[in-house]
Scaffold this motif. Structure first.
Motif, PDB file in Angstrom:
ATOM      1  N   VAL A  80       0.807  -1.014   0.060  1.00  0.00           N
ATOM      2  CA  VAL A  80      -0.041   0.045   0.105  1.00  0.00           C
ATOM      3  C   VAL A  80       0.818   1.339  -0.190  1.00  0.00           C
ATOM      4  N   ILE A  81       1.794   1.413   0.808  1.00  0.00           N
ATOM      5  CA  ILE A  81       3.000   2.342   0.820  1.00  0.00           C
ATOM      6  C   ILE A  81       3.624   2.673  -0.456  1.00  0.00           C
ATOM      7  N   LEU A  82       3.836   1.435  -1.193  1.00  0.00           N
ATOM      8  CA  LEU A  82       4.682   1.695  -2.478  1.00  0.00           C
ATOM      9  C   LEU A  82       3.428   2.209  -3.391  1.00  0.00           C
ATOM     10  N   LYS A  83       2.279   1.786  -3.400  1.00  0.00           N
ATOM     11  CA  LYS A  83       1.243   2.140  -4.205  1.00  0.00           C
ATOM     12  C   LYS A  83       0.825   3.553  -4.251  1.00  0.00           C
ATOM     13  N   ILE A  84       0.866   4.125  -2.985  1.00  0.00           N
ATOM     14  CA  ILE A  84       0.187   5.532  -2.610  1.00  0.00           C
ATOM     15  C   ILE A  84       1.409   6.681  -2.624  1.00  0.00           C
ATOM     16  N   PHE A  85       2.633   6.011  -2.692  1.00  0.00           N
ATOM     17  CA  PHE A  85       3.762   7.095  -2.457  1.00  0.00           C
ATOM     18  C   PHE A  85       4.217   7.716  -3.873  1.00  0.00           C
ATOM     19  N   PRO A  86       4.433   8.956  -4.291  1.00  0.00           N
ATOM     20  CA  PRO A  86       4.645   9.768  -3.110  1.00  0.00           C
ATOM     21  C   PRO A  86       3.484  10.891  -2.770  1.00  0.00           C
ATOM     22  N   LEU A  87       2.236  10.332  -2.740  1.00  0.00           N
ATOM     23  CA  LEU A  87       1.210  11.134  -2.506  1.00  0.00           C
ATOM     24  C   LEU A  87       1.198  11.668  -0.904  1.00  0.00           C
ATOM     25  N   PRO A  88       1.392  10.976  -0.099  1.00  0.00           N
ATOM     26  CA  PRO A  88       1.558  11.580   1.429  1.00  0.00           C
ATOM     27  C   PRO A  88       2.472  12.977   1.569  1.00  0.00           C
ATOM     28  N   LEU A  89       3.708  12.471   0.916  1.00  0.00           N
ATOM     29  CA  LEU A  89       4.813  13.467   1.198  1.00  0.00           C
ATOM     30  C   LEU A  89       4.215  14.863   0.346  1.00  0.00           C
ATOM     31  N   LEU A  90       3.688  14.451  -0.653  1.00  0.00           N
ATOM     32  CA  LEU A  90       3.222  15.969  -1.597  1.00  0.00           C
ATOM     33  C   LEU A  90       2.432  16.630  -0.786  1.00  0.00           C
ATOM     34  N   ASN A  91       1.364  15.792   0.091  1.00  0.00           N
ATOM     35  CA  ASN A  91       0.459  16.399   0.729  1.00  0.00           C
ATOM     36  C   ASN A  91       0.831  17.144   2.033  1.00  0.00           C
ATOM     37  N   VAL A  92       2.021  16.740   2.658  1.00  0.00           N
ATOM     38  CA  VAL A  92       2.618  17.384   3.746  1.00  0.00           C
ATOM     39  C   VAL A  92       3.220  18.620   3.224  1.00  0.00           C
ATOM     40  N   LEU A 195      -7.998   7.717  -0.150  1.00  0.00           N
ATOM     41  CA  LEU A 195      -8.351   8.572   1.002  1.00  0.00           C
ATOM     42  C   LEU A 195      -7.794   8.100   2.361  1.00  0.00           C
ATOM     43  N   VAL A 196      -8.184   6.906   2.519  1.00  0.00           N
ATOM     44  CA  VAL A 196      -7.413   6.461   4.201  1.00  0.00           C
ATOM     45  C   VAL A 196      -6.130   6.303   4.228  1.00  0.00           C
ATOM     46  N   TYR A 197      -5.228   6.064   3.313  1.00  0.00           N
ATOM     47  CA  TYR A 197      -3.859   5.655   3.328  1.00  0.00           C
ATOM     48  C   TYR A 197      -3.243   7.182   3.356  1.00  0.00           C
ATOM     49  N   ASN A 198      -3.397   7.916   2.386  1.00  0.00           N
ATOM     50  CA  ASN A 198      -3.098   9.221   2.341  1.00  0.00           C
ATOM     51  C   ASN A 198      -3.014   9.883   3.561  1.00  0.00           C
ATOM     52  N   ALA A 199      -4.495  10.020   4.224  1.00  0.00           N
ATOM     53  CA  ALA A 199      -4.584  10.570   5.628  1.00  0.00           C
ATOM     54  C   ALA A 199      -3.899  10.045   6.569  1.00  0.00           C
ATOM     55  N   LEU A 200      -3.805   8.581   6.696  1.00  0.00           N
ATOM     56  CA  LEU A 200      -3.172   7.765   7.807  1.00  0.00           C
ATOM     57  C   LEU A 200      -1.561   8.257   7.738  1.00  0.00           C
ATOM     58  N   ILE A 201      -1.034   8.307   6.419  1.00  0.00           N
ATOM     59  CA  ILE A 201       0.463   8.560   6.542  1.00  0.00           C
ATOM     60  C   ILE A 201       0.953   9.792   6.878  1.00  0.00           C
ATOM     61  N   THR A 202      -0.166  10.886   6.132  1.00  0.00           N
ATOM     62  CA  THR A 202       0.075  12.125   6.359  1.00  0.00           C
ATOM     63  C   THR A 202      -0.043  12.622   7.939  1.00  0.00           C
ATOM     64  N   ILE A 203      -0.800  12.310   8.321  1.00  0.00           N
ATOM     65  CA  ILE A 203      -1.309  12.917   9.832  1.00  0.00           C
ATOM     66  C   ILE A 203       0.002  12.728  10.985  1.00  0.00           C
ATOM     67  N   VAL A 204       0.973  11.775  10.823  1.00  0.00           N
ATOM     68  CA  VAL A 204       1.901  12.042  11.601  1.00  0.00           C
ATOM     69  C   VAL A 204       3.104  13.125  11.341  1.00  0.00           C
ATOM     70  N   PRO A 205       3.440  13.300  10.292  1.00  0.00           N
ATOM     71  CA  PRO A 205       4.511  14.591  10.057  1.00  0.00           C
ATOM     72  C   PRO A 205       3.536  15.808  10.188  1.00  0.00           C
ATOM     73  N   ILE A 206       2.375  16.022   9.907  1.00  0.00           N
ATOM     74  CA  ILE A 206       1.512  17.179  10.206  1.00  0.00           C
ATOM     75  C   ILE A 206       1.359  17.285  11.586  1.00  0.00           C
ATOM     76  N   LEU A 207       1.182  16.265  12.616  1.00  0.00           N
ATOM     77  CA  LEU A 207       0.989  16.462  13.814  1.00  0.00           C
ATOM     78  C   LEU A 207       2.726  16.944  14.347  1.00  0.00           C
ATOM     79  N   LEU A 208       3.476  16.344  13.891  1.00  0.00           N
ATOM     80  CA  LEU A 208       4.773  16.721  14.331  1.00  0.00           C
ATOM     81  C   LEU A 208       5.524  18.385  14.081  1.00  0.00           C
TER      82      LEU A 208
END
Length: 332
Positions: A80-92, A195-208
């Protein structure tokens, strides 16, 4: 994969494409009103913390829907991480640079530089998704950019830091839109998985980032947490964050990333029009009004050409199919 994505896109009905675009525009407008209430009326100090709340709401709603078997998305794993990358990084990157650019630039200059997201999206779709755009659509995009420049021409204050952050934000936003479209074509992930995994992976760096910038402390220490009206507005904003994210993914699923970006730009111009009459923080000038009108004409022209052309092509395909079937019957 790119051929499969374009094939699936062409098979969507014009009605789905149009309704998803209207849904996105409406959701974007509503969250603008709600967020303005939370951040301006109540003076909530943390945009990042509000974003975290919206991501948590997205996760709660979608996981609850999966548990009740209303929707389906794959369980979390390494693939899942490989499939959705780099979307969470771009979102952050989009979240952080967007916040920084908002603080450094005036509203007119922010508006004109944000329009370059449209050009960047077009370029990225050409190189990443191998799309080709007809000249009339390119011309309508140029008109939108021209209108934004005219609108901001009376306030061309130069700020190297602000320019850098806003152009980075444009790049992150454009790439985010294009890779969202690309991820939607990834087998096994689907709309809800994105939707789910973009939010799940993004939430940690945004919180930090929120903790590092001091936003988290300001949000926790905010005095109006005891007010029922503020809590209600905050929760509505969180829910609308989920609705907006879903509408973006849905619009990107049925349309191109460029169309989704243009719809957002037209919505922003419409909000500016409304602000002329109902907002106390808009300072009217004929130059700005003329620029907004040029922007709107370019956006509406793009929308008309996009959906009307697709409708004509669909009708032509139906007519061809009828003729072929009639010809086949005639042989026998």
């Amino acid at each position: 994969m790119h051929d499969r994505v374009s094939q699936e896109t062409s098979e969507h009905s014009v009605k789905c494409k149009l309704l998803s675009a209207v849904f996105y525009a409406g959701s974007s407008f509503l969250i603008t009103v709600v967020n303005k209430t939370v951040l301006t009326t109540y003076r909530f100090p943390s945009v990042l913390f509000l974003g975290v709340g919206q991501m948590i709401t997205t996760l709660v709603i979608l996981y609850a829907a999966k548990m009740t078997k209303t929707i389906h998305f794959p369980d979390f794993n390494r693939n899942v991480i490989l499939k959705i990358f780099p979307l969470p990084l771009l979102n952050v990157g989009s979240h952080i640079t967007g916040l920084a650019s908002t603080k450094k630039l005036s509203l007119p200059m922010f508006t004109v530089l944000r329009k370059f997201t449209i050009v960047m999206t077009m370029i990225l779709e050409i190189f990443i998704l191998r799309k080709r755009f007809p000249k009339h659509l390119v011309c309508s995009v140029v008109v939108i950019i021209l209108g934004a420049i005219v609108a901001a021409s009376s306030d061309l204050a130069f700020d190297i830091g602000g320019y850098t952050f806003i152009l980075l934000n444009d790049a992150f936003t454009a790439a985010n839109g294009v890779y969202t479209k690309k991820s939607l074509g990834t087998e096994g992930l689907g709309k809800y998985g994105v939707l789910v995994y973009n939010a799940l992976i993004t939430i940690v760096p945004i919180l930090l980032a929120s903790a590092f910038t001091g936003d988290l402390h300001k949000a926790v220490a905010f005095e109006d947490w005891v007010k029922v009206t503020f809590i209600f507005c905050f929760l509505v904003s969180c829910f609308m964050g989920f609705v907006l994210t879903y509408s973006i993914v849905l619009c990107s699923y049925y349309n191109s990333a460029l169309t989704t970006t243009v719809v957002g730009a037209v919505k922003n111009v419409a909000v500016a029009y409304i602000g002329i009459f109902v907002s106390g923080d808009y300072y009217f000038s004929w130059t700005n009004f003329l620029g907004l009108s040029i922007c709107m004409s370019g956006g509406l022209t793009y929308s008309f050409l996009t959906f009307n052309t697709k409708s004509s092509e669909t009708n032509a395909e139906v007519q061809d199919k009828i003729h072929i079937e009639d010809g086949s019957k005639g042989r026998y």
